[in-house]
Enzyme design. Structure first.
Site, short mmCIF file in Angstrom:
data_model
loop_
_atom_site.label_atom_id
_atom_site.label_comp_id
_atom_site.label_asym_id
_atom_site.label_seq_id
_atom_site.Cartn_x
_atom_site.Cartn_y
_atom_site.Cartn_z
CB CYS A 26 -0.98 0.00 1.17
SG CYS A 26 -2.27 -1.25 0.97
CG HIS A 71 -12.52 8.59 -12.04
ND1 HIS A 71 -13.81 8.30 -11.65
CD2 HIS A 71 -12.12 7.58 -12.83
CE1 HIS A 71 -14.16 7.15 -12.19
NE2 HIS A 71 -13.15 6.68 -12.91
CD GLU A 133 -8.05 0.95 1.51
OE1 GLU A 133 -7.87 2.10 1.99
OE2 GLU A 133 -7.29 -0.01 1.71
#
Length: 142
Positions: A26, A71, A133
């Site tokens: 991550c 986005h 998530e």
């Protein structure tokens, strides 16, 4: 004390992020299909029996998500070197969070920073944010 009645709206969006100083994958820029569940309450129901019209949540909070997080690359404001490189080489929008963009920090930011501003002047209160998530992992802020 009267029982609390809530309503929850689901909002989905796509965004990239990275978690600075993460001990595993991550730490790299990557994307998610986030699912947000925003739960609201009010002191009393309106004249037709609602906490709020679900469309109001979609318009206000969904509009904020569309303009700021959908986005985009969501980065820690300390990650400005990566943000600058993204901005220099693409037209990608970058949103800087005042903390590492973990699901926990993102949920807290929505609950404590965004929703109070969006719903100021109304009797509505955002009682909980649940942010997925992944389909199997979420964080909640109350």
């Amino acid at each position: 004390m009267p029982p609390m009645i809530t309503c929850t709206r689901k909002i989905e969006f796509d965004a990239a992020h990275r978690v600075m100083r993460h001990e595993s994958k991550c730490k790299y820029l990557h994307g998610h299909r986030y699912v947000l569940e925003a739960t609201f309450t009010a002191p009393e129901l309106d004249d037709i029996g609602r906490v709020v019209d679900f469309g109001v949540i979609k318009e206000k909070l969904g509009g904020w998500i569309d303009a700021n997080w959908d986005h985009t690359a969501i980065l820690f404001d300390e990650d400005n070197k990566l943000g600058s490189a993204i901005a220099e080489h693409t037209d990608q929008q970058v949103f800087y969070l005042p903390s590492n963009p973990t699901a926990e920090n993102m949920a807290s930011y929505l609950l404590h920073q965004v929703c109070p501003k969006l719903f100021a002047g109304s009797s509505l209160a955002c009682a909980k944010i649940r942010l997925y998530e992944t389909p199997n992992c979420y964080a909640e802020a109350f």
